[in-house]
Design a protein around this motif. Structure first.
Motif, PDB file in Angstrom:
ATOM      1  N   THR A   1      -0.082   4.455  -0.481  1.00 12.49           N
ATOM      2  CA  THR A   1      -0.832   5.697  -0.342  1.00 12.49           C
ATOM      3  C   THR A   1      -0.048   6.716   0.484  1.00 12.49           C
ATOM      4  O   THR A   1      -0.002   7.900   0.160  1.00 12.49           O
ATOM      5  CB  THR A   1      -2.203   5.430   0.303  1.00 12.49           C
ATOM      6  OG1 THR A   1      -2.960   4.567  -0.560  1.00 12.49           O
ATOM      7  CG2 THR A   1      -2.972   6.726   0.508  1.00 12.49           C
TER       8      THR A   1
ATOM      9  N   ARG B   1     -12.458   6.524   4.927  1.00 10.68           N
ATOM     10  CA  ARG B   1     -11.845   5.219   4.633  1.00 10.68           C
ATOM     11  C   ARG B   1     -11.028   5.243   3.355  1.00 10.68           C
ATOM     12  O   ARG B   1     -10.160   4.411   3.145  1.00 10.68           O
ATOM     13  CB  ARG B   1     -12.932   4.151   4.510  1.00 10.68           C
ATOM     14  CG  ARG B   1     -13.739   3.921   5.768  1.00 10.68           C
ATOM     15  CD  ARG B   1     -14.795   2.868   5.522  1.00 10.68           C
ATOM     16  NE  ARG B   1     -14.233   1.574   5.194  1.00 10.68           N
ATOM     17  CZ  ARG B   1     -14.915   0.586   4.632  1.00 10.68           C
ATOM     18  NH1 ARG B   1     -16.184   0.749   4.305  1.00 10.68           N
ATOM     19  NH2 ARG B   1     -14.334  -0.578   4.369  1.00 10.68           N
ATOM     20  N   GLY B   2     -11.329   6.210   2.484  1.00 13.71           N
ATOM     21  CA  GLY B   2     -10.665   6.266   1.193  1.00 13.71           C
ATOM     22  C   GLY B   2     -11.668   6.646   0.129  1.00 13.71           C
ATOM     23  O   GLY B   2     -12.861   6.835   0.408  1.00 13.71           O
TER      24      GLY B   2
ATOM     25  N   ARG C   1      -4.555   4.916  -2.927  1.00 16.59           N
ATOM     26  CA  ARG C   1      -5.910   5.444  -2.776  1.00 16.59           C
ATOM     27  C   ARG C   1      -5.924   6.868  -3.301  1.00 16.59           C
ATOM     28  O   ARG C   1      -5.313   7.762  -2.711  1.00 16.59           O
ATOM     29  CB  ARG C   1      -6.334   5.394  -1.313  1.00 16.59           C
ATOM     30  CG  ARG C   1      -6.465   3.973  -0.786  1.00 16.59           C
ATOM     31  CD  ARG C   1      -6.977   3.928   0.642  1.00 16.59           C
ATOM     32  NE  ARG C   1      -7.044   2.559   1.127  1.00 16.59           N
ATOM     33  CZ  ARG C   1      -7.491   2.208   2.327  1.00 16.59           C
ATOM     34  NH1 ARG C   1      -7.905   3.150   3.167  1.00 16.59           N
ATOM     35  NH2 ARG C   1      -7.527   0.939   2.685  1.00 16.59           N
TER      36      ARG C   1
ATOM     37  N   VAL D   1      -5.111   1.676  -8.528  1.00 17.23           N
ATOM     38  CA  VAL D   1      -5.885   2.570  -7.670  1.00 17.23           C
ATOM     39  C   VAL D   1      -6.829   1.741  -6.816  1.00 17.23           C
ATOM     40  O   VAL D   1      -7.614   0.936  -7.337  1.00 17.23           O
ATOM     41  CB  VAL D   1      -6.684   3.584  -8.507  1.00 17.23           C
ATOM     42  CG1 VAL D   1      -7.641   4.377  -7.621  1.00 17.23           C
ATOM     43  CG2 VAL D   1      -5.732   4.536  -9.235  1.00 17.23           C
ATOM     44  N   SER D   2      -6.755   1.907  -5.500  1.00 17.29           N
ATOM     45  CA  SER D   2      -7.680   1.230  -4.583  1.00 17.29           C
ATOM     46  C   SER D   2      -8.928   2.076  -4.426  1.00 17.29           C
ATOM     47  O   SER D   2      -8.853   3.263  -4.110  1.00 17.29           O
ATOM     48  CB  SER D   2      -7.019   1.019  -3.214  1.00 17.29           C
ATOM     49  OG  SER D   2      -6.091  -0.035  -3.254  1.00 17.29           O
ATOM     50  N   LEU D   3     -10.065   1.451  -4.636  1.00 19.07           N
ATOM     51  CA  LEU D   3     -11.324   2.188  -4.669  1.00 19.07           C
ATOM     52  C   LEU D   3     -12.417   1.378  -3.974  1.00 19.07           C
ATOM     53  O   LEU D   3     -12.654   0.219  -4.314  1.00 19.07           O
ATOM     54  CB  LEU D   3     -11.720   2.431  -6.130  1.00 19.07           C
ATOM     55  CG  LEU D   3     -12.890   3.361  -6.442  1.00 19.07           C
ATOM     56  CD1 LEU D   3     -12.569   4.784  -6.033  1.00 19.07           C
ATOM     57  CD2 LEU D   3     -13.216   3.300  -7.932  1.00 19.07           C
TER      58      LEU D   3
ATOM     59  N   ASP E   1       0.863  -1.176   0.000  1.00 20.61           N
ATOM     60  CA  ASP E   1       0.000   0.000   0.000  1.00 20.61           C
ATOM     61  C   ASP E   1       0.900   1.226   0.000  1.00 20.61           C
ATOM     62  O   ASP E   1       1.596   1.502   0.972  1.00 20.61           O
ATOM     63  CB  ASP E   1      -0.893  -0.005   1.239  1.00 20.61           C
ATOM     64  CG  ASP E   1      -1.949   1.100   1.195  1.00 20.61           C
ATOM     65  OD1 ASP E   1      -1.668   2.164   0.599  1.00 20.61           O
ATOM     66  OD2 ASP E   1      -3.036   0.910   1.761  1.00 20.61           O
TER      67      ASP E   1
END
Length: 364
Positions: free
Chosen positions: A201, A278-279, A219, A251-253, A199
């Motif tokens: 971010t 949370r994002g 994120r 991209v974390s979504l 991760d």
């Protein structure tokens, strides 16, 4: 950037202890051709044991990558490596490792692990710890390694030890939280084959992720933010002597597909994800999600997406049957797995050995 999208999904189901439920979701994700699924680990009973669950999932699936989150801060690195090696053998080359660190002393108690940093702050050496903890997989001093199905190993029957035990690289690094110096007690995967997911971010993880990660999760609520982080990570990767395109940036979504086929709510879907605590969150239907994914990829913003369903069973089904089907129809996502390993899904070659061969290897 690879020509096709890369898609992954989280299997996390709060309060669900039945491994069969995770098997069912993983099979659904595999039917959609997703690169891999992730599963968070919980140190507190009766939380999810990510490794144990995915070891149950592995023989029930054939192609999809399996990536548990494993924390290194309080667990001896050789134990983490042995655990991932076990999953990789069960999955025949489909295992990955989402590296995590923690500064929470309470997390150390169940495993009898090491304490947090002296000042109680979290450790952010994620990427560096990734490299340190996986280094013994990258070759013994004589350049030999155990491979699935057989391969070159060094034997010493008289000593009664594992092959190459005396020549294995030490596991620890005084520069990180990983202080255990013992070699890995079990053969690992093909050297360097374990896919390392980080991760990225937080800016404090960028340097390590750029140096060691195969996949970086970011994120980002806007295309501008996503492309800025991706470009920074790749620039740093080049600075470490890596080819920038060997680092996949996803991209974390968070996705909430509860609106079914209806148009996305304002501020979501076509208007882009909305920042939350949370994002970034997308809320709408699978059609608009497909448009968002396709447009960001077409603009060169990202290599793909790591999607975290708000309601796993409902949203993953709508993701596979709706969003993925639309992307496949447009030729943006695979309709079948061309390979069998997670590295092949991601279009990543196995890393070269970092140590030169020395001496003769006896074959099993």
């Amino acid at each position: 950037m690879s020509s096709l999208l890369h898609l992954a999904a989280a299997l996390d189901q709060p309060d669900v202890q039945d491994a069969g439920s995770y098997v069912e979701l993983a099979r659904l994700a595999e039917r959609g051709g997703l690169d891999f699924v992730t599963l968070e680990d919980s140190p507190d009973p009766p939380g999810t044991d990510a490794l144990a669950v995915l070891c149950r999932v592995a023989p029930a699936t054939r192609r999809i990558g399996l990536v548990p989150t494993l924390t290194t801060t309080h667990t001896a690195p050789y134990r983490v490596r042995a655990a991932v090696a076990t999953l990789d053998r069960l999955g025949r080359g489909r295992a990955g490792w989402r590296v995590d660190v923690s500064g929470d002393t309470e997390e150390a108690r169940p495993s009898g692990g090491r304490p947090a940093a002296p000042d109680g702050t979290p450790r952010y050496g994620t990427g560096e710890e990734t490299g340190s903890a996986t280094r013994p997989w990258e070759g013994r001093e004589d350049g030999t390694a155990v491979r699935p199905g057989g391969g070159a190993v060094v034997r010493d029957p008289a000593a009664g030890r594992l092959p190459g035990h005396d020549r294995a690289h030490p596991a620890g690094s005084a520069a990180t939280a990983l202080q255990d110096g013992g070699p890995m007690p079990l053969p690992g995967p093909v050297p360097g084959d374990c896919v390392r997911v980080v991760d990225a971010t937080d800016e404090r993880t960028w340097s390590g992720a750029a140096r060691h990660a195969d996949v970086a999760l970011v994120r980002a609520a806007t295309p501008a933010r996503a492309v800025a982080v991706r470009d920074e990570l790749r620039a740093r990767a080049a600075g470490h002597g890596r080819r920038p395109d060997t680092l996949r940036v996803l991209v974390s979504l968070f996705v909430d597909l509860g609106d079914g086929e209806y148009a996305a709510a304002p501020g979501h879907g076509g208007g882009g994800p909305r920042p939350t605590a949370r994002g970034p969150l997308y809320r709408g239907g699978p059609v608009d999600l497909a448009e968002l994914v396709a447009s960001w990829h077409a603009d060169g913003v990202t290599d793909g997406f790591h999607l975290l369903p708000a309601e796993p069973r409902r949203d993953l089904e709508r993701l596979v049957n709706g969003t993925v089907a639309l992307l496949q129809h447009r030729g943006l996502f695979r309709t079948f797995y061309p390979g069998s390993t997670l590295r092949e899904h991601l279009g990543l070659a196995a890393p070269a050995y970092r140590t030169a061969p020395r001496g003769k290897a006896e074959h099993r």
